[in-house]
Design a protein around this motif. Structure first.
Motif, short mmCIF file in Angstrom:
data_model
loop_
_atom_site.label_atom_id
_atom_site.label_comp_id
_atom_site.label_asym_id
_atom_site.label_seq_id
_atom_site.Cartn_x
_atom_site.Cartn_y
_atom_site.Cartn_z
N LEU A 210 46.91 18.15 47.55
CA LEU A 210 46.22 18.65 48.73
C LEU A 210 45.16 19.69 48.35
N ILE A 211 45.47 20.54 47.38
CA ILE A 211 44.48 21.50 46.90
C ILE A 211 43.26 20.75 46.37
N ASP A 212 43.50 19.72 45.56
CA ASP A 212 42.39 18.94 45.00
C ASP A 212 41.57 18.27 46.10
N ALA A 213 42.23 17.88 47.20
CA ALA A 213 41.52 17.22 48.29
C ALA A 213 40.55 18.17 48.98
N VAL A 214 40.86 19.48 48.98
CA VAL A 214 39.98 20.46 49.61
C VAL A 214 38.89 20.92 48.65
N CYS A 215 39.14 20.81 47.35
CA CYS A 215 38.21 21.34 46.34
C CYS A 215 37.17 20.29 45.95
N SER A 216 36.10 20.23 46.69
CA SER A 216 35.00 19.34 46.33
C SER A 216 34.31 19.87 45.08
N PRO A 217 33.94 19.01 44.14
CA PRO A 217 33.24 19.47 42.94
C PRO A 217 31.95 20.22 43.29
N GLY A 218 31.80 21.43 42.72
CA GLY A 218 30.61 22.23 42.99
C GLY A 218 30.60 22.90 44.34
N GLY A 219 31.72 22.78 45.10
CA GLY A 219 31.78 23.36 46.44
C GLY A 219 32.30 24.79 46.45
N THR A 220 32.60 25.26 47.66
CA THR A 220 33.02 26.66 47.83
C THR A 220 34.49 26.88 47.45
N THR A 221 35.34 25.94 47.83
CA THR A 221 36.78 26.14 47.63
C THR A 221 37.14 26.25 46.16
N MET A 225 39.44 28.96 44.12
CA MET A 225 40.63 28.56 43.37
C MET A 225 40.55 29.02 41.92
N LYS A 226 39.34 29.09 41.37
CA LYS A 226 39.20 29.61 40.00
C LYS A 226 39.70 31.04 39.92
N VAL A 227 39.40 31.83 40.96
CA VAL A 227 39.85 33.22 41.00
C VAL A 227 41.37 33.28 41.07
N LEU A 228 41.96 32.50 41.97
CA LEU A 228 43.41 32.50 42.12
C LEU A 228 44.11 32.02 40.86
N ARG A 229 43.61 30.94 40.28
CA ARG A 229 44.26 30.39 39.09
C ARG A 229 44.07 31.28 37.86
#
Length: 258
Positions: A210-221, A225-229
């Motif tokens: 589900l996380i991957d589904a929200v994370c469009s390549p080059g997008g905002t999400t 997620m980079k910050v959280l991870r």
């Protein structure tokens, strides 16, 4: 319509009273030594009482008092073998309660979302009757677990709402810093958590999918997620849950019979 008596109408007991009233399939008698506590839920109850004997005619009795009060209440509570006693006190085992009542005992760990019908609850396996299943279904979702998993359940779904409130508050503050007014930020943050939770429950995909589904390549999400991870936020959430579990275990030690 099943008659349920709820002993203890503080935060959790009061949430159950309101949730069952909202569901409309149960008649609720609320019992508490504090008249002010009863006043707070009077409109949601068929009857209120400061006397424990008011529970004697209920097929289902919910014991929603603090752990250190359980033994005292059970000394005064006279239930029969035809009744079911549902206990929600953290750390207090089924054996401890069963030794002090003739009623069939069911141990559950609910949470405050029972008030809105969105409760998550864990229930010990063994004595789960249709009446108890219907009661739990009326105020949310439940899973059946072995009793030795009740401490971790207490941490995940019992304490968990406070951890989620904390995270909602953090997202709200981010919205405010970005220019939203507090009410707007709170609505967006809280509804986002609600919608995400429903998606996890109803979608066949895993949380990572589900996380991957929200994370469009080059997008905002994906930037967020980079910050959280790259942080230790996941470890800290796990640490918070395990700290709550440890406290539940410590409370349980106080209720071990010799």
């Amino acid at each position: 319509m099943v008659h349920v008596s709820i002993i203890g109408t503080g935060n959790m007991g009061g949430a159950l009273v309101k949730g069952l009233a909202r569901g409309g399939d149960h008649r609720v008698t609320a019992i508490d030594a504090d008249p002010d506590a009863l006043d707070a839920i009077d409109e949601h109850s068929e009857a209120t009482s400061t006397d424990l004997t008011a529970a004697q005619d209920s097929p289902v009795v919910v014991l929603a008092v603090k752990p250190d009060t359980v033994a005292v209440v059970l000394e005064e509570l006279d239930l029969s073998g035809d009744q079911t006693l549902v206990t929600i006190a953290a750390g207090v085992s089924t054996d401890f309660v069963s030794a002090r009542t003739d009623a069939t005992v069911v141990r559950i760990m609910p949470n405050l979302a029972a008030e809105t019908g969105d409760m998550a609850a864990a229930v010990t396996q063994g004595e789960l009757t249709d009446d108890i299943r219907e009661l739990l279904d009326d105020v949310g979702e439940f899973v059946e677990i072995d009793e030795d998993l009740m401490d971790i359940s207490t941490a995940v779904n019992g304490s968990g709402p406070a951890f989620v409130f904390y995270l909602i508050g953090a997202m709200k503050e981010a919205g405010i810093e970005g220019g939203l007014d507090p009410e707007q930020a709170e609505t967006l943050a809280a509804q986002t958590f609600k919608g995400a939770a429903e998606t996890v429950l109803r979608d066949d995909r895993s949380v990572d999918e589900l996380i991957d589904a929200v994370c469009s390549p080059g997008g905002t999400t994906i930037e967020g997620m980079k910050v959280l991870r790259g942080s230790d936020v996941e470890a800290k959430v796990i640490e918070a849950v395990l700290a709550a579990e440890q406290r539940s275990e410590e409370i349980a030690e106080e209720f071990h019979d010799d």
